[in-house]
Design a protein around this motif. Sequence first.
Motif, PDB file in Angstrom:
ATOM      1  N   UNK A  78     -14.416   1.229  -7.784  1.00 38.36           N
ATOM      2  CA  UNK A  78     -14.442   2.551  -7.316  1.00 38.36           C
ATOM      3  C   UNK A  78     -13.169   2.776  -7.121  1.00 38.36           C
ATOM      4  N   UNK A  79     -12.574   4.149  -6.842  1.00 34.76           N
ATOM      5  CA  UNK A  79     -11.247   4.644  -6.589  1.00 34.76           C
ATOM      6  C   UNK A  79     -10.834   3.951  -5.375  1.00 34.76           C
ATOM      7  N   UNK A  80      -9.516   3.733  -5.438  1.00 35.38           N
ATOM      8  CA  UNK A  80      -8.887   2.906  -4.164  1.00 35.38           C
ATOM      9  C   UNK A  80      -7.762   3.949  -3.650  1.00 35.38           C
ATOM     10  N   UNK A  81      -7.577   3.948  -2.397  1.00 33.52           N
ATOM     11  CA  UNK A  81      -6.808   4.809  -1.838  1.00 33.52           C
ATOM     12  C   UNK A  81      -5.417   4.044  -1.920  1.00 33.52           C
ATOM     13  N   UNK A  82      -4.356   5.006  -1.967  1.00 33.40           N
ATOM     14  CA  UNK A  82      -3.047   4.341  -2.038  1.00 33.40           C
ATOM     15  C   UNK A  82      -2.244   4.838  -0.721  1.00 33.40           C
ATOM     16  N   UNK A  83      -1.218   4.160  -0.488  1.00 25.80           N
ATOM     17  CA  UNK A  83      -0.600   4.473   0.858  1.00 25.80           C
ATOM     18  C   UNK A  83       1.011   4.950   0.392  1.00 25.80           C
ATOM     19  N   UNK A  84       1.378   5.873   1.397  1.00 25.09           N
ATOM     20  CA  UNK A  84       2.683   6.501   1.175  1.00 25.09           C
ATOM     21  C   UNK A  84       3.792   5.721   1.929  1.00 25.09           C
ATOM     22  N   UNK A  85       5.095   5.643   1.101  1.00 26.11           N
ATOM     23  CA  UNK A  85       5.887   4.926   2.202  1.00 26.11           C
ATOM     24  C   UNK A  85       6.959   6.219   2.426  1.00 26.11           C
ATOM     25  N   UNK A  86       7.946   5.969   3.273  1.00 26.45           N
ATOM     26  CA  UNK A  86       8.889   7.207   3.786  1.00 26.45           C
ATOM     27  C   UNK A  86       9.886   7.654   2.797  1.00 26.45           C
ATOM     28  N   UNK A  87       9.565   7.176   1.513  1.00 27.44           N
ATOM     29  CA  UNK A  87      10.188   7.970   0.423  1.00 27.44           C
ATOM     30  C   UNK A  87       9.227   8.775  -0.362  1.00 27.44           C
ATOM     31  N   UNK A  88       8.246   8.882  -0.058  1.00 26.28           N
ATOM     32  CA  UNK A  88       7.239   9.808  -0.619  1.00 26.28           C
ATOM     33  C   UNK A  88       6.336   8.933  -1.760  1.00 26.28           C
ATOM     34  N   UNK A  89       6.712   7.876  -1.987  1.00 26.44           N
ATOM     35  CA  UNK A  89       6.198   7.112  -3.056  1.00 26.44           C
ATOM     36  C   UNK A  89       4.804   6.205  -2.578  1.00 26.44           C
ATOM     37  N   UNK A  90       3.668   6.686  -3.393  1.00 27.62           N
ATOM     38  CA  UNK A  90       2.342   6.197  -3.115  1.00 27.62           C
ATOM     39  C   UNK A  90       2.276   4.938  -4.013  1.00 27.62           C
ATOM     40  N   UNK A  91       1.882   3.817  -3.385  1.00 27.91           N
ATOM     41  CA  UNK A  91       1.388   2.708  -3.963  1.00 27.91           C
ATOM     42  C   UNK A  91       0.099   1.871  -3.578  1.00 27.91           C
ATOM     43  N   UNK A  92      -0.107   1.062  -4.515  1.00 25.20           N
ATOM     44  CA  UNK A  92      -1.270   0.112  -4.235  1.00 25.20           C
ATOM     45  C   UNK A  92      -1.072  -0.986  -5.124  1.00 25.20           C
ATOM     46  N   UNK A  93      -1.471  -2.292  -4.508  1.00 29.11           N
ATOM     47  CA  UNK A  93      -1.468  -3.490  -5.371  1.00 29.11           C
ATOM     48  C   UNK A  93      -2.725  -4.038  -5.783  1.00 29.11           C
ATOM     49  N   UNK A  94      -3.184  -4.000  -6.777  1.00 31.72           N
ATOM     50  CA  UNK A  94      -4.549  -4.599  -6.861  1.00 31.72           C
ATOM     51  C   UNK A  94      -4.448  -6.311  -7.405  1.00 31.72           C
TER      52      UNK A  94
END
Lengths: 359, 359
Positions: free
Chosen positions: B59-75
């Motif tokens: 299922x879809x996974x939520x990504x998280x935003x850093x202080x530069x506005x870059x959303x990321x996730x490590x699978x």
Amino acid sequence: MKKIFNLLILVVFASFTAMPQARAPYPISPEVKADNSTTFRFLAPNAKEVLLTGEFLKEKQAMTKDDKGVWSITVPNIKPDIYPYAFVVDGIQVADPNNTDIFANERFKFSLVDVKGSTPLIHALKNVPHGKVTYRLYKSNATGTTRQLLVYTPPGFDPAGSKKYPVLYLVHGGSDTEETWTKVGKANLIADNLIAEKKAVPMIIVMPYANVRPAPMGKFADDVVDNIIPFIQSNYPVLTDQPNRAIAGFSVGGGQTMEIGIMNPDKFAYVSAYAPYPETQEFRQVFGDWKPDAAKLNKQFKLFSFSVGTEDFLYESTLKNMAMFKEKGVKYESLVVPGGHTWMNCKLYLTNTLPRLFK
Amino acid sequence: MKKIFNLLILVVFASFTAMPQARAPYPISPEVKADNSTTFRFLAPNAKEVLLTGEFLKEKQAMTKDDKGVWSITVPNIKPDIYPYAFVVDGIQVADPNNTDIFANERFKFSLVDVKGSTPLIHALKNVPHGKVTYRLYKSNATGTTRQLLVYTPPGFDPAGSKKYPVLYLVHGGSDTEETWTKVGKANLIADNLIAEKKAVPMIIVMPYANVRPAPMGKFADDVVDNIIPFIQSNYPVLTDQPNRAIAGFSVGGGQTMEIGIMNPDKFAYVSAYAPYPETQEFRQVFGDWKPDAAKLNKQFKLFSFSVGTEDFLYESTLKNMAMFKEKGVKYESLVVPGGHTWMNCKLYLTNTLPRLFK
């Protein structure tokens, strides 16, 4: 049995839109009309704002939502050409999901709209003999990897025939790929049409992948000279003397073209830079001390040229580059036209270059 | 001069990221690591929610935003394969702008991530002789247009040599394009590798564009028989007898494969349907009355096969299709494996089909 299968065909077709995947309802986009007005549509029931951005627009245009959640806008009277465009959905740029034609690029995902107009343009798919575009893998010792390049062979090309062909090496822009010159620049169709009109001679066009990040960009020059040219010469019936070899390129690829051409005037008789990058100040840094044997260079180059649009962010820089070559006594030709740093202009530059080559 | 140009190269490289176009700062995405964990990144400072969707996820996974506005996730620990994925940005699906590899499709824009793993898979770019993929334009009287198809020619292919090759016609899924079997399915690399391992014989693989909307889908069968096969036979050194012709296809293309194969058993000795669409109920409607000369058909087909994954939405349907052919006495083989209606499975089906052909 024929009858049975006719029915089957209808059933397959009728049921197609009912497939349980996420494909219905989808809007038709872009819809180019006979009067060159074009309607763009994007399904986004929950978006707050959808804008259209495209290189046929001076600024982004707001789209409006219907009761089914489809945002749309009709842009009147677009000048016939192929343009990049995208939707900006609540601030996020999105390619048109319903359009197969994507701008081949490493850093953005624009869609492409082809406004054909009533008279076929030079990049149109016309009823003329067509060449082929072949995707080849080759070993690049310069980069230590196997890389892909595209090879256009002209109509009537016979790999085993006695005819040997001249070769143009055609280089994409800085974040483009080896597919950009065909998918966006329509280099193959432009060549087909110019050859059919007998304005260009049949030639082979090699479109390499010019980025070598994170290695120094200069590795690409090594790749061309040490790997790509030998690969082409050992796999295609080509003329291998300097008068039958050309290089052209756009933007960063225009800078690479200048670099490779000037470093190798014994190898290239034709060197055409389209809105080359980097800008003049940086060229001056290194070219300031450069004292070419201008008389010799002017004999070696059958064509050394710059093309640029007056609205290109590299317009002033290209003028200054030309002035610098003039100072040093290096002859060049120039094509200055309206337009910006765009692939609409790239097609025009290529259309002007091809008839000049190998004559 | 060499030294000067080395400096120029550095300057070009250093200034690249400072180009005044919208290219900085961009995040690296996807970043596949040695342990098969993969980090996906998307720059969207103003988005409220960014999710990752991909065929390696349940299922879809939520990504998280850093202080530069870059959303990321490590699978973590993705099973090596090539997977479609996209970002869902405040509800809108977006391809990864920093990834060149796009799923060739008419109705969605997924990006592709290649999790290579430590042992090269059968679709990997290996150090073996490589074939070529050529983009060809041909006139389709069946559809009244000029259409594009892709032709894989194997390593060592000599267009003018005395060797003639058998041909596989390979059909994409319902909203795919003529590029999907190479760009997503890696048919060329799978063939290169199987031929290098001597598991498959050298063959030509023709990948047409199978959609003929809005014309009836059945026009594609006409196009194959009346236009595509003659085009290939007049342009390539191919064997033209029934034992040297095969057809395979996925999803709607699997249905087209069944249709074309069963309509033309005098032309195709090998017919392989991968998770074919439409579903059985519709096939039953038309096949119910069909009384094949099963004994004859069973002699004509050297391979008539179905491949499907147990999680495919067409799994039950494919089982019922097979049962129907069994009732009618038509012999078939089947490959049933884990997995869904995916191109990961398509690569597996093709890998299993190629070694069966032309032996």
